[in-house]
Design a protein around this motif. Sequence first.
Motif, mmCIF file in Angstrom:
data_model
loop_
_atom_site.group_PDB
_atom_site.id
_atom_site.type_symbol
_atom_site.label_atom_id
_atom_site.label_comp_id
_atom_site.label_asym_id
_atom_site.label_seq_id
_atom_site.Cartn_x
_atom_site.Cartn_y
_atom_site.Cartn_z
ATOM 1 N N THR A 233 -6.985 -5.043 15.470
ATOM 2 C CA THR A 233 -6.380 -3.893 14.799
ATOM 3 C C THR A 233 -4.902 -3.805 15.147
ATOM 4 O OG1 THR A 233 -6.929 -2.373 16.600
ATOM 5 C CG2 THR A 233 -8.546 -2.593 14.829
ATOM 6 N N ALA A 234 -4.151 -3.213 14.243
ATOM 7 C CA ALA A 234 -2.727 -2.963 14.482
ATOM 8 C C ALA A 234 -2.369 -1.620 13.857
ATOM 9 C CB ALA A 234 -1.869 -4.073 13.890
ATOM 10 N N GLN A 235 -1.513 -0.873 14.510
ATOM 11 C CA GLN A 235 -1.160 0.463 14.022
ATOM 12 C C GLN A 235 0.335 0.705 14.134
ATOM 13 O OE1 GLN A 235 -2.315 4.406 15.997
ATOM 14 N NE2 GLN A 235 -3.796 4.291 14.332
ATOM 15 N N LEU A 236 0.894 1.269 13.062
ATOM 16 C CA LEU A 236 2.297 1.681 13.038
ATOM 17 C C LEU A 236 2.359 3.159 12.689
ATOM 18 C CD1 LEU A 236 3.961 -1.289 11.105
ATOM 19 C CD2 LEU A 236 4.059 -0.847 13.562
ATOM 20 N N GLU A 237 3.274 3.882 13.331
ATOM 21 C CA GLU A 237 3.408 5.315 13.087
ATOM 22 C C GLU A 237 4.869 5.685 12.899
ATOM 23 O OE1 GLU A 237 1.629 7.197 16.427
ATOM 24 O OE2 GLU A 237 -0.420 6.976 15.691
ATOM 25 N N LEU A 238 5.099 6.630 11.983
ATOM 26 C CA LEU A 238 6.431 7.202 11.784
ATOM 27 C C LEU A 238 6.321 8.720 11.853
ATOM 28 C CD1 LEU A 238 8.007 5.064 8.910
ATOM 29 C CD2 LEU A 238 8.806 5.237 11.266
ATOM 30 N N PRO A 239 7.089 9.365 12.724
ATOM 31 C CA PRO A 239 7.040 10.833 12.808
ATOM 32 C C PRO A 239 7.740 11.474 11.606
ATOM 33 C CG PRO A 239 8.730 9.968 14.260
ATOM 34 C CD PRO A 239 8.029 8.776 13.678
ATOM 35 N N ASP A 240 7.560 12.758 11.492
ATOM 36 C CA ASP A 240 8.212 13.512 10.413
ATOM 37 C C ASP A 240 9.731 13.412 10.566
ATOM 38 O OD1 ASP A 240 8.707 15.119 8.285
ATOM 39 O OD2 ASP A 240 8.007 16.983 9.219
ATOM 40 N N VAL B 113 0.887 -1.162 0.000
ATOM 41 C CA VAL B 113 0.000 0.000 0.000
ATOM 42 C C VAL B 113 0.922 1.208 0.000
ATOM 43 C CG1 VAL B 113 -1.842 1.225 1.184
ATOM 44 C CG2 VAL B 113 -1.728 -1.270 1.306
ATOM 45 N N ARG B 114 0.816 2.021 -1.035
ATOM 46 C CA ARG B 114 1.813 3.075 -1.222
ATOM 47 C C ARG B 114 1.147 4.441 -1.383
ATOM 48 N NH1 ARG B 114 7.105 3.180 -2.764
ATOM 49 N NH2 ARG B 114 7.149 0.932 -3.187
ATOM 50 N N VAL B 115 1.768 5.452 -0.770
ATOM 51 C CA VAL B 115 1.469 6.861 -1.040
ATOM 52 C C VAL B 115 2.816 7.523 -1.298
ATOM 53 C CG1 VAL B 115 -0.610 6.877 0.402
ATOM 54 C CG2 VAL B 115 1.610 7.520 1.410
ATOM 55 N N PRO B 116 2.836 8.698 -1.920
ATOM 56 C CA PRO B 116 4.129 9.351 -2.161
ATOM 57 C C PRO B 116 4.935 9.511 -0.877
ATOM 58 C CG PRO B 116 2.409 10.447 -3.403
ATOM 59 C CD PRO B 116 1.721 9.452 -2.524
ATOM 60 N N GLY B 117 6.122 8.894 -0.862
ATOM 61 C CA GLY B 117 7.016 9.031 0.284
ATOM 62 C C GLY B 117 6.923 7.932 1.316
ATOM 63 N N PHE C 33 3.618 9.531 8.829
ATOM 64 C CA PHE C 33 2.766 8.534 8.179
ATOM 65 C C PHE C 33 2.226 7.554 9.221
ATOM 66 C CE2 PHE C 33 5.811 9.975 5.026
ATOM 67 C CZ PHE C 33 5.001 10.268 3.939
ATOM 68 N N THR C 34 1.026 7.040 8.945
ATOM 69 C CA THR C 34 0.378 6.061 9.816
ATOM 70 C C THR C 34 -0.175 4.921 8.966
ATOM 71 O OG1 THR C 34 -0.266 7.749 11.425
ATOM 72 C CG2 THR C 34 -1.453 5.662 11.502
ATOM 73 N N ALA C 35 0.133 3.693 9.362
ATOM 74 C CA ALA C 35 -0.417 2.498 8.705
ATOM 75 C C ALA C 35 -1.277 1.758 9.706
ATOM 76 C CB ALA C 35 0.703 1.598 8.195
ATOM 77 N N ALA D 258 0.649 13.128 4.984
ATOM 78 C CA ALA D 258 0.438 14.457 4.392
ATOM 79 C C ALA D 258 0.384 14.390 2.875
ATOM 80 C CB ALA D 258 1.557 15.391 4.832
ATOM 81 N N THR D 259 0.939 13.329 2.293
ATOM 82 C CA THR D 259 0.986 13.225 0.831
ATOM 83 C C THR D 259 -0.212 12.468 0.255
ATOM 84 O OG1 THR D 259 2.336 11.215 1.004
ATOM 85 C CG2 THR D 259 3.497 13.326 0.812
ATOM 86 N N GLY D 260 -1.120 11.979 1.090
ATOM 87 C CA GLY D 260 -2.288 11.283 0.585
ATOM 88 C C GLY D 260 -2.606 10.047 1.403
#
Length: 410
Positions: free
Chosen positions: A71-78, A19-23, A52-54, A104-106
């Motif tokens: 549910t499972a959640q992963l997060e990456l800060p700026d 699953v991809r968004v820009p960046g 980004f959040t997955a 932020a990119t979609g």
Amino acid sequence: MVALVLLLSMARAEEEGLVRVPGAFAELGWQGRFSRGSWVEFRLVATGAGAFTAELTTTEGKVLEGLTPITAQLELPDGVGIRETRLLLPITTTRMVKISLSGATGSDFKRFEPSSSAIELDGSRLPLDSSLYLSGHRITNQLEPKTALVVLAGGAQIREIPKGLERGNWGLGAIGGSSEPPQFLRILTQFAPQVTAPPRRHALLGFWAVGIFVVLLGLYSLKRRDPKYTIALAGSSLMLAGVGWWASQPTAPYTEKTKQILIGARGWGTLWTVHSRFSLRPEWVLPAGALPLEPEIHIERKYNSTQTTLKKAGWQQVRYLTPPKASRIPIRLEENRLINDSNTPLERIFVRGYGRQEPLQAGQSREMTAQIYETLPWDEYTELMQTLPDGAVMAQQPNGRLLIALADGK
């Protein structure tokens, strides 16, 4: 022209599991392929700036009995540069898994279906976590010995023989052959230790406080018209109430016990840790990647990279597993000889097809002796021993760790 078409088709195949968004991109398993009944790697990788959040969502259970959300959640800060976070996620569902990625990119999402059997891997990127190979995935290309041992520990089937290793069973997997990996998830339930509610700080003091409070209450009913008695008895009752409350409180919000089991073949395998927790509060926070065992498996749960959260009432017990790790097993059977190559003695030894054996000291070996009756050293493991093949060895270390060495096979 043909080469260009081939490259484009390969690129599209690689993108199918992402699953991809820009960046950034999110991935489950190997390009979206994974099997139920084992742990699966869930990754979030950022290649550009931005947060980004997955999120992964699925359900377990049957429609008539009620579906349980997972549910499972992963997060990456700026940040700058390539960043990655991951978790080992236990997948037991047969239902579709949805992965959403946003930033932020979609945003975008895809659905993936778990396989009911092992899958074939080319070995181009194999994570070094033995828990990811419990479904018996087949590795088609040559592996380095270190990588091979890790994936074999979990149950992988390797077609090409790595340098320095031999054909046959290693850990829960096999080299150069095809063998069904043992299914231990259900069996491991019986190893869960019994655990009770946390003890109170001072139960006897609490009972005395209650008894004296009752006596003071009787005195108050007799002397309630005398102001000085009323004040003294009220103060004493308040103090006793505080003492009784303190003494009746538990020493901890939960109690937990663990049992470790080493399972494998040829001196190599996986180290499992089975946990039993009795919690007084409805706040169930378990280690990352924890898998509740039957019959508690249908519990709503949320995963992230640091912990597992269960939605379950307090004053109950939950048995659960954490992802197993590759480990050496210090007992093995070679040409009718038991070998203990550890620095600790082994006791309560039992060999399927031969019977109970005498304890074996550290660094020693001994010829096996056959018995007329296969007397088990553990009544609670009778069912387990009946499922193991002839030549399987069970033993125990002084610290209570259980060892199960399966027959090597050729």
